[in-house]
Design a protein around this motif. Structure first.
Motif, PDB file in Angstrom:
ATOM      1  N   LEU A  38      47.285 170.961  16.765  1.00 45.93           N
ATOM      2  CA  LEU A  38      47.301 169.631  16.160  1.00 45.93           C
ATOM      3  C   LEU A  38      47.667 168.587  17.221  1.00 45.93           C
ATOM      4  CD1 LEU A  38      47.152 167.815  13.648  1.00 45.93           C
ATOM      5  CD2 LEU A  38      49.584 168.326  13.248  1.00 45.93           C
ATOM      6  N   PHE A  39      48.693 168.886  18.013  1.00 44.57           N
ATOM      7  CA  PHE A  39      49.093 167.987  19.104  1.00 44.57           C
ATOM      8  C   PHE A  39      47.945 167.806  20.100  1.00 44.57           C
ATOM      9  CE2 PHE A  39      50.693 167.632  23.482  1.00 44.57           C
ATOM     10  CZ  PHE A  39      51.355 166.408  23.399  1.00 44.57           C
ATOM     11  N   HIS A  44      43.623 164.494  22.423  1.00 40.13           N
ATOM     12  CA  HIS A  44      42.243 164.367  22.932  1.00 40.13           C
ATOM     13  C   HIS A  44      41.289 163.763  21.905  1.00 40.13           C
ATOM     14  CE1 HIS A  44      42.894 166.654  26.689  1.00 40.13           C
ATOM     15  NE2 HIS A  44      43.781 167.326  25.980  1.00 40.13           N
ATOM     16  N   ARG A  45      41.847 163.416  20.739  1.00 41.55           N
ATOM     17  CA  ARG A  45      41.039 162.826  19.650  1.00 41.55           C
ATOM     18  C   ARG A  45      39.810 163.669  19.331  1.00 41.55           C
ATOM     19  NH1 ARG A  45      41.154 156.387  21.418  1.00 41.55           N
ATOM     20  NH2 ARG A  45      43.435 156.171  21.392  1.00 41.55           N
ATOM     21  N   SER A  46      40.016 164.951  19.210  1.00 41.37           N
ATOM     22  CA  SER A  46      38.906 165.883  18.961  1.00 41.37           C
ATOM     23  C   SER A  46      38.973 166.412  17.531  1.00 41.37           C
ATOM     24  CB  SER A  46      38.942 167.046  19.959  1.00 41.37           C
ATOM     25  OG  SER A  46      40.178 167.734  19.870  1.00 41.37           O
ATOM     26  N   PHE A  47      38.510 165.578  16.598  1.00 47.07           N
ATOM     27  CA  PHE A  47      38.510 165.959  15.180  1.00 47.07           C
ATOM     28  C   PHE A  47      37.104 165.999  14.581  1.00 47.07           C
ATOM     29  CE2 PHE A  47      42.861 164.523  15.780  1.00 47.07           C
ATOM     30  CZ  PHE A  47      43.588 165.444  15.044  1.00 47.07           C
ATOM     31  N   LYS A  48      36.099 165.650  15.382  1.00 47.47           N
ATOM     32  CA  LYS A  48      34.741 165.562  14.844  1.00 47.47           C
ATOM     33  C   LYS A  48      34.255 166.878  14.253  1.00 47.47           C
ATOM     34  CE  LYS A  48      33.047 161.875  17.897  1.00 47.47           C
ATOM     35  NZ  LYS A  48      32.043 161.541  18.957  1.00 47.47           N
ATOM     36  N   PRO A  90      41.408 176.336  11.090  1.00 47.72           N
ATOM     37  CA  PRO A  90      40.330 175.570  11.728  1.00 47.72           C
ATOM     38  C   PRO A  90      40.776 174.776  12.950  1.00 47.72           C
ATOM     39  CG  PRO A  90      40.167 175.359   9.348  1.00 47.72           C
ATOM     40  CD  PRO A  90      41.455 176.080   9.637  1.00 47.72           C
ATOM     41  N   PHE A  91      42.047 174.400  13.018  1.00 51.82           N
ATOM     42  CA  PHE A  91      42.544 173.638  14.168  1.00 51.82           C
ATOM     43  C   PHE A  91      42.510 174.466  15.451  1.00 51.82           C
ATOM     44  CE2 PHE A  91      44.087 171.141  10.691  1.00 51.82           C
ATOM     45  CZ  PHE A  91      44.163 169.839  11.168  1.00 51.82           C
TER      46      PHE A  91
END
Length: 397
Positions: A38-39, A44-48, A90-91
Motif C-alpha cells: 500500500l505504501f 508511485h501512484r500505481s493504482f490503475k 491484489p495490492f
C-alpha cells in the motif's frame, strides 16, 4: 540488490509457505505485506491496475453483505475478517517489476508442507514414545493431524503442489531432485485420507501430469513409466487398512449396500446435513441467513431433528454454504465470477491454474472450504493470480 529478485513473488510465496504452518503467522504476513505494498503504491501512484481485480472485491463485498444480514454480529465479524485476503492480496500483484509466476509460488507451499509434515511427524513420535499416547484402528494419522491443517485442506495443498512440480518438470524449470518428492506426496493423499482427494488423485491428477510432461519426454515410455508408478503407488496407498476400509464403506453408503459394520458415517451424515441445508434454503432463498447466523440455525435444526451428533457441523458443501450465507442471487454472482475466470483461463491455456481450480471446485462439493483461513487464503490467492494472468498484458504496461 532487491532489483535482482521478484519481491512480490517472494512475499506471496511466504504467504503460501506460512499457510500450512501457522494461521497466526500467515495473518501477520498478510497484514505486513499489504501495508508494505500500500505504501509502495501510494508512493508511485500505481493504482490503475486495481480495476482488473474487481471480481475479488465483488466477492469481498458479497461477504460483507452477509455480515450486515446477520444477527449474531460477533460471529459474523470473525467470518468477515477471514475474507480480508480478497481485499489485501491484489495490492501484492504490482504492475511494476518482474512477472509473478504461480508455479514458483507453489514451490513455497511445497516447502511449507514439507516443514510442517516433518515437525508433525516428530511430535507424533514424541507423543507415542515419550507421552505414551495411544490410537486405534489405523488412526495414527490423527496424531500427526494435531499439528497440521485439517486433512482436507492439507490434501488440497498437496494435490496443488504435485501439479505444480509436474508442470515445472515439464517446462524444464526445475531440477530433477524435486521429482523425488512426488511419490511421497502422492502417498500422503492416501495416508490422510480425504475421499474426494483420493478420487482426484486417481482420475484428474494423472491426466494433468501426463499433459504437463508429454512435450518433454517420449510419450510411449512416459505412459509406461507413469502407469507402473501410479499402479505401485495406488497398491501401496490401498494397503493401508484405514484408507481401504474408508473408501470401501463410502462405496457401500453411496449405493445403499447394507453391512453389519458401519465404522464410517461420512456419506450418510453428509446426506443428512445436505438435506437440512436444502430445507433451510427453501425458507430463505433470496438473501440467505447471513454469515454469522448460519451455524446457529443449522445447530438448532439438527437438535430439533434429534441429530445431536451433527452440532457444529457446517454445510460440508461450499455451494450450499454460499446460498445459506448470501442467498441465491449473490451466490449466483459468486459462481458466475468463477465460471468467467475459468473460461478466460481456458482461452489463455493456463493449464496449471486450470488444474488447481478443478481441485478446488471438486473438493468444494464435499467441504465448505471458505469457512477456515486455510481455505480462504488459498482460494483468494488462486483467484487473484488467475485475474493477474488473465489481464497480464494490461497490467504490465
Amino acid at each position: 540488490m532487491l532489483k535482482d529478485y521478484n519481491v512480490n513473488e517472494i512475499l506471496l510465496g511466504l504467504t503460501l509457505f506460512s499457510l500450512p504452518i501457522s494461521t497466526a503467522l500467515n495473518s501477520v504476513f498478510l497484514v505486513l505485506f499489504f501495508l508494505y505494498n500500500l505504501f509502495y503504491r501510494i508512493k508511485h501512484r500505481s493504482f490503475k491496475d486495481m480495476i482488473y481485480y474487481s471480481p475479488a472485491y465483488i466477492i469481498f463485498f458479497i461477504h460483507l453483505i452477509g455480515y450486515f444480514v446477520s444477527e449474531y454480529r460477533e460471529d459474523a465479524a470473525k467470518k468477515a475478517v477471514l475474507f480480508l485476503s480478497f481485499f489485501f492480496l491484489p495490492f501484492l500483484f504490482q504492475p511494476i517489476g518482474k512477472i509473478i509466476k504461480i508455479e514458483k509460488m507453489i514451490l513455497y507451499l511445497f516447502y511449507g508442507i514439507l516443514l510442517i509434515t516433518i515437525y508433525a511427524f516428530g511430535r507424533s513420535v514424541y507423543d507415542i514414545l515419550i507421552l505414551d499416547v495411544r490410537y486405534d484402528y489405523g488412526r495414527g494419522v490423527d496424531l500427526l493431524l494435531n499439528y497440521t491443517p485439517h486433512h482436507t485442506y492439507l490434501s488440497m495443498y498437496i494435490l496443488s503442489v504435485i501439479l505444480g512440480i509436474s508442470y515445472l518438470i515439464g517446462e524444464k524449470k526445475v531440477t530433477y531432485h524435486l521429482s523425488i518428492s512426488l511419490p511421497f506426496l502422492y502417498l500422503m493423499i492416501f495416508l490422510l485420507p480425504s475421499r474426494t482427494a483420493i478420487i482426484l488423485a486417481l482420475t484428474i491428477v494423472p491426466f494433468f501430469i501426463f499433459n504437463f510432461l508429454k512435450n518433454r519426454f517420449d510419450k510411449t515410455k512416459m505412459v509406461t513409466v507413469l502407469l507402473l508408478s501410479f499402479a505401485l503407488l495406488v497398491i501401496l496407498g490401498f494397503s493401508i487398512d484405514y484408507t481401504r476400509d474408508k473408501m470401501v464403506y463410502a462405496f457401500y453408503e453411496v449405493f445403499n449396500i447394507s453391512t453389519k459394520e458401519k465404522p464410517f458415517y461420512g456419506i450418510s451424515r453428509r446426506r443428512i446435513v445436505w438435506n437440512t441445508c436444502l430445507n433451510l434454503i427453501e425458507k430463505a432463498p433470496f438473501l440467505g441467513y447471513g454469515i454469522g447466523d448460519v451455524q446457529h440455525i443449522l445447530d438448532t435444526t439438527y437438535i430439533a431433528n434429534e441429530h445431536f451428533e451433527l452440532k457444529k457441523i457446517n454445510a460440508h458443501n461450499q455451494y450450499l454454504q454460499n446460498i445459506l450465507n448470501y442467498g441465491v442471487f449473490f451466490s449466483t454472482i459468486f459462481a458466475g465470477i468463477i465460471i468467467w475466470v475459468l473460461a478466460k483461463l481456458v482461452k489463455r491455456k493456463e493449464s496449471l491454474l486450470i488444474s488447481i481450480w478443478i481441485v478446488i471446485i471438486t473438493i468444494s462439493f464435499t467441504e465448505s472450504i471458505l469457512q477456515r483461513q486455510w481455505g480462504v487464503v488459498f482460494f483468494s490467492i488462486i483467484l487473484i493470480m488467475s485475474l493477474y494472468r488473465i489481464n497480464l498484458n494490461k497490467i504490465h504496461y
